[in-house]
Write an enzyme that holds these catalytic residues in place. Structure first.
Site, PDB file in Angstrom:
ATOM      1  N   TRP A   1       0.864  -1.181   0.000  1.00 37.01           N
ATOM      2  CA  TRP A   1       0.000   0.000   0.000  1.00 37.01           C
ATOM      3  C   TRP A   1       0.899   1.230   0.000  1.00 37.01           C
ATOM      4  O   TRP A   1       1.804   1.334   0.827  1.00 37.01           O
ATOM      5  CB  TRP A   1      -0.921   0.052   1.222  1.00 37.01           C
ATOM      6  CG  TRP A   1      -1.649   1.365   1.253  1.00 37.01           C
ATOM      7  CD1 TRP A   1      -2.673   1.749   0.435  1.00 37.01           C
ATOM      8  CD2 TRP A   1      -1.356   2.493   2.085  1.00 37.01           C
ATOM      9  NE1 TRP A   1      -3.032   3.048   0.709  1.00 37.01           N
ATOM     10  CE2 TRP A   1      -2.251   3.527   1.705  1.00 37.01           C
ATOM     11  CE3 TRP A   1      -0.429   2.737   3.099  1.00 37.01           C
ATOM     12  CZ2 TRP A   1      -2.237   4.789   2.322  1.00 37.01           C
ATOM     13  CZ3 TRP A   1      -0.425   3.988   3.704  1.00 37.01           C
ATOM     14  CH2 TRP A   1      -1.316   4.989   3.322  1.00 37.01           C
TER      15      TRP A   1
ATOM     16  N   GLU B   1      -2.971  -2.940  -2.598  1.00 40.82           N
ATOM     17  CA  GLU B   1      -4.116  -2.366  -1.883  1.00 40.82           C
ATOM     18  C   GLU B   1      -4.462  -0.979  -2.416  1.00 40.82           C
ATOM     19  O   GLU B   1      -3.648  -0.066  -2.395  1.00 40.82           O
ATOM     20  CB  GLU B   1      -3.797  -2.270  -0.379  1.00 40.82           C
ATOM     21  CG  GLU B   1      -4.931  -1.685   0.445  1.00 40.82           C
ATOM     22  CD  GLU B   1      -4.598  -1.613   1.937  1.00 40.82           C
ATOM     23  OE1 GLU B   1      -3.441  -1.893   2.313  1.00 40.82           O
ATOM     24  OE2 GLU B   1      -5.500  -1.250   2.719  1.00 40.82           O
TER      25      GLU B   1
ATOM     26  N   LYS C   1      -7.059   2.567  -2.649  1.00 40.48           N
ATOM     27  CA  LYS C   1      -7.710   3.473  -1.702  1.00 40.48           C
ATOM     28  C   LYS C   1      -8.429   4.573  -2.470  1.00 40.48           C
ATOM     29  O   LYS C   1      -8.012   4.950  -3.559  1.00 40.48           O
ATOM     30  CB  LYS C   1      -6.642   4.056  -0.769  1.00 40.48           C
ATOM     31  CG  LYS C   1      -7.179   4.849   0.397  1.00 40.48           C
ATOM     32  CD  LYS C   1      -6.116   5.000   1.471  1.00 40.48           C
ATOM     33  CE  LYS C   1      -6.586   5.933   2.575  1.00 40.48           C
ATOM     34  NZ  LYS C   1      -5.682   5.929   3.728  1.00 40.48           N
TER      35      LYS C   1
ATOM     36  N   ASP D   1      -9.709  -3.148   1.276  1.00 45.42           N
ATOM     37  CA  ASP D   1      -9.822  -2.593   2.632  1.00 45.42           C
ATOM     38  C   ASP D   1     -11.211  -1.966   2.743  1.00 45.42           C
ATOM     39  O   ASP D   1     -11.592  -1.140   1.909  1.00 45.42           O
ATOM     40  CB  ASP D   1      -8.715  -1.555   2.855  1.00 45.42           C
ATOM     41  CG  ASP D   1      -8.708  -0.970   4.259  1.00 45.42           C
ATOM     42  OD1 ASP D   1      -9.782  -0.516   4.713  1.00 45.42           O
ATOM     43  OD2 ASP D   1      -7.640  -0.934   4.892  1.00 45.42           O
TER      44      ASP D   1
ATOM     45  N   HIS E   1     -11.697   1.809   2.320  1.00 41.78           N
ATOM     46  CA  HIS E   1     -11.079   2.463   1.171  1.00 41.78           C
ATOM     47  C   HIS E   1     -12.019   2.691  -0.006  1.00 41.78           C
ATOM     48  O   HIS E   1     -11.587   2.758  -1.150  1.00 41.78           O
ATOM     49  CB  HIS E   1      -9.854   1.660   0.715  1.00 41.78           C
ATOM     50  CG  HIS E   1      -8.720   1.762   1.671  1.00 41.78           C
ATOM     51  ND1 HIS E   1      -7.443   1.335   1.380  1.00 41.78           N
ATOM     52  CD2 HIS E   1      -8.649   2.271   2.928  1.00 41.78           C
ATOM     53  CE1 HIS E   1      -6.652   1.561   2.410  1.00 41.78           C
ATOM     54  NE2 HIS E   1      -7.362   2.115   3.366  1.00 41.78           N
TER      55      HIS E   1
ATOM     56  N   HIS F   1      -8.704  -6.397   4.156  1.00 40.27           N
ATOM     57  CA  HIS F   1      -8.409  -5.607   5.353  1.00 40.27           C
ATOM     58  C   HIS F   1      -9.758  -5.280   5.955  1.00 40.27           C
ATOM     59  O   HIS F   1     -10.438  -4.345   5.517  1.00 40.27           O
ATOM     60  CB  HIS F   1      -7.645  -4.325   5.001  1.00 40.27           C
ATOM     61  CG  HIS F   1      -6.159  -4.520   4.964  1.00 40.27           C
ATOM     62  ND1 HIS F   1      -5.265  -3.489   4.818  1.00 40.27           N
ATOM     63  CD2 HIS F   1      -5.418  -5.642   5.088  1.00 40.27           C
ATOM     64  CE1 HIS F   1      -4.031  -3.971   4.846  1.00 40.27           C
ATOM     65  NE2 HIS F   1      -4.093  -5.279   4.998  1.00 40.27           N
TER      66      HIS F   1
ATOM     67  N   ASP G   1     -11.946   6.940   6.380  1.00 40.85           N
ATOM     68  CA  ASP G   1     -11.200   5.705   6.636  1.00 40.85           C
ATOM     69  C   ASP G   1     -10.626   5.747   8.051  1.00 40.85           C
ATOM     70  O   ASP G   1      -9.424   5.765   8.252  1.00 40.85           O
ATOM     71  CB  ASP G   1     -10.082   5.593   5.589  1.00 40.85           C
ATOM     72  CG  ASP G   1      -9.268   4.330   5.725  1.00 40.85           C
ATOM     73  OD1 ASP G   1      -9.816   3.311   6.185  1.00 40.85           O
ATOM     74  OD2 ASP G   1      -8.071   4.360   5.374  1.00 40.85           O
TER      75      ASP G   1
ATOM     76  N   ASP H   1     -10.659   3.653  10.550  1.00 35.46           N
ATOM     77  CA  ASP H   1     -10.070   2.441  11.132  1.00 35.46           C
ATOM     78  C   ASP H   1     -10.531   2.162  12.550  1.00 35.46           C
ATOM     79  O   ASP H   1      -9.733   1.858  13.435  1.00 35.46           O
ATOM     80  CB  ASP H   1      -8.545   2.493  11.039  1.00 35.46           C
ATOM     81  CG  ASP H   1      -8.052   2.350   9.606  1.00 35.46           C
ATOM     82  OD1 ASP H   1      -8.333   1.323   8.988  1.00 35.46           O
ATOM     83  OD2 ASP H   1      -7.378   3.275   9.098  1.00 35.46           O
TER      84      ASP H   1
ATOM     85  N   ASP I   1      -7.528  -4.488   9.763  1.00 35.51           N
ATOM     86  CA  ASP I   1      -6.841  -3.200   9.688  1.00 35.51           C
ATOM     87  C   ASP I   1      -7.647  -2.140  10.419  1.00 35.51           C
ATOM     88  O   ASP I   1      -8.498  -1.481   9.842  1.00 35.51           O
ATOM     89  CB  ASP I   1      -6.615  -2.801   8.212  1.00 35.51           C
ATOM     90  CG  ASP I   1      -5.710  -1.579   8.093  1.00 35.51           C
ATOM     91  OD1 ASP I   1      -5.220  -1.103   9.133  1.00 35.51           O
ATOM     92  OD2 ASP I   1      -5.505  -1.104   6.960  1.00 35.51           O
TER      93      ASP I   1
HETATM   94  C1  RNT Z   1      -3.920   2.698   4.821  1.00 39.64           C
HETATM   95  C2  RNT Z   1      -4.041   1.253   4.516  1.00 39.64           C
HETATM   96  C3  RNT Z   1      -2.944   0.386   5.011  1.00 39.64           C
HETATM   97  C4  RNT Z   1      -2.501   0.741   6.423  1.00 39.64           C
HETATM   98  C5  RNT Z   1      -1.514  -0.246   7.002  1.00 39.64           C
HETATM   99  C6  RNT Z   1      -0.883   0.269   8.248  1.00 39.64           C
HETATM  100  O1  RNT Z   1      -5.052   3.417   4.556  1.00 39.64           O
HETATM  101  O2  RNT Z   1      -5.268   0.771   4.974  1.00 39.64           O
HETATM  102  O3  RNT Z   1      -3.321  -0.947   4.919  1.00 39.64           O
HETATM  103  O4  RNT Z   1      -3.581   0.867   7.290  1.00 39.64           O
HETATM  104  O5  RNT Z   1      -0.608  -0.599   6.054  1.00 39.64           O
HETATM  105 ZN    ZN Z   2      -5.568  -1.373   4.805  1.00 44.86          ZN
END
Ligand code: RNT
Ligand code: ZN
Length: 412
Positions: free
Chosen positions: A179, A220, A222, A253, A256, A280, A288, A290, A320
């Site tokens: 990523w 990955e 986003k 993810d 994302h 993720h 995003d 998390d 994640d």
């Molecule tokens: C960032 C991505 C990525 C990170 C990690 C720490 O938006 O989701 O995966 O969260 O690599």
């Molecule tokens: Zn991620």
């Protein structure tokens, strides 16, 4: 309710709870190291993670050293039924040396590999393309400066080598997930050149062949990040095409995409063109963010798609999220158990009956079954799972989580 009562309630619907529990023990979840220390890492540098990702909060107990992080992980694994994996980021190296990102070697991660072997768990890996002065512009593999691109390409190549050695050492393929934060705060006028540079860098990074029994490449995408609101170079379309053309895994993810998109819906669509998928699992709130994953509708739908579309065998489930306002070990435990609870519920659905209803366009029956099933005694089956796996549940779990948090709260 006793397990036997629950078992016969599910049996009435033709669902075998013992088979579901047996299957659940064989689904590893890759727990992310970065929930343990708020995405700081062990490079002994100050500064934030950058790249538009951010852990907020200052709850006591953040792991400050590899030993503290491993102790916290051991505790969390002891609270989570089954055998799982650890997802390491390159900035979590464990060494007295101070290699720059383009100098990292397998030896810098050897203590993690020894520990993983002792624990009987597999490792996954990630090159770290953020929290570094050469990423301050939020441009790495797509930077216009060849020298900066080369620096990050070297980091990526070394990460693949390290991941392959981890996979070989532990006899379990290590997913190496790429990523990059690359993007633009304001509207760029030449998106094409940026994307062509990212593609070119990835091509060089991924050119050295690696044995898929040891290492699996993943990319990955986003939608946007803080500071790169106008354009993300590695968008979903960019990486979906890249993964299909190059035979890598695609990482989805859940934070994302646009908030109205259903990530569960994407699984079957991309699975027709990809061999394997990386998830993720995360919980975005307005962005995003998390947050720790809940046993909510989004997670239940992800799990249902994995089971209904028979994708468990070719999907790597990674987590994640990172919340620094609560106990880090509780965050790991709650989030990972929620993923398992979602999988268990999905494994306990009467799929034959539901699929028969859908294929005959009997949508009323489909709706009756899914809604009646919400009241099924999933909790009793989960409690049985915890008992069989010798893990605490309910108030006993809370007591353990509180006890451990109290033991780490004095960390500076
Ligand atoms: C960032 C991505 C990525 C990170 C990690 C720490 O938006 O989701 O995966 O969260 O690599
Ligand atoms: Zn991620």
């Amino acid at each position: 309710m006793s397990y036997d009562t629950a078992k016969s309630a599910f049996a009435d619907w033709g669902v075998d709870t013992d088979a579901a529990l047996e299957q659940l023990t064989r689904i590893p979840i890759s727990m992310h190291c970065w929930q343990g220390d708020d995405v700081v890492g062990f490079e002994q540098k100050s500064g934030s993670s950058g790249g538009g990702i951010q852990a907020t909060g200052n709850h006591p107990g953040r792991a400050r050293t590899p030993d503290e992080l491993r102790a916290d992980l051991e505790f969390a694994y002891a609270m989570i039924p089954g055998k799982h994996r650890l997802n390491l980021h390159a900035m979590y190296l464990d060494t007295d040396a101070r290699p720059d990102r383009d100098e990292i070697e397998f030896e810098h991660f050897a203590p993690w590999v020894d520990w993983a072997r002792d624990q009987g768990i597999g490792l996954d890996f990630n090159p770290t393309f953020f929290a570094h002065s050469k990423a301050d512009d939020n441009l790495t593999l797509s930077h216009p400066d060849q020298g900066i691109r080369d620096f990050w390409i070297e980091h990526g190549k070394r990460s693949r080598d390290i991941a392959a050695r981890m996979g070989a050492a532990l006899a379990s393929p290590c997913v190496n997930n790429i990523w990059v934060p690359d993007g633009y705060k304001d509207t760029p006028i030449d998106r094409m050149s940026a994307r062509a540079r990212l593609e070119g860098s990835l091509d060089i990074m991924l050119a050295p062949p690696q044995d898929k029994t040891h290492m699996l490449d993943a990319v990955e995408s986003k939608l946007f990040g803080i500071g790169v609101e106008a354009c993300t170079v590695g968008s979903h379309e960019f990486y979906m095409g890249y993964a299909i053309r190059n035979g890598t895994l695609l990482c989805l993810d859940m934070g994302h995409f646009h908030p109205t998109e259903n990530i569960a819906d994407k699984l079957s669509a991309v699975a027709l063109s990809l061999d394997e998928i990386l998830l993720h699992v995360s919980r975005p709130m307005r962005w995003d963010s998390d947050h720790v994953i809940l046993l909510n509708e989004d997670i239940l739908q992800m799990a249902q798609e994995l089971v209904s579309a028979d994708l468990l065998g070719r999907t790597h489930i990674g987590l994640d999220f990172f919340d620094a306002t609560i106990s880090r070990t509780a965050a790991w435990t709650i989030g990972t158990r929620n993923m398992q609870k979602a999988l268990l519920r999905a494994l306990l659905m009467p799929w034959e009956q539901l699929k028969a209803a859908e294929s005959t366009l009997d949508f009323s029956h489909r709706l009756i079954v899914t809604e009646e099933f919400r009241d099924m005694p999933f909790g009793a089956v989960w409690a049985e799972f915890c008992a069989r796996e010798d893990r605490p549940n309910g108030q006993a779990l809370i007591a353990e989580l509180d006890r451990y948090q109290a033991s780490v709260a004095g960390r500076g």
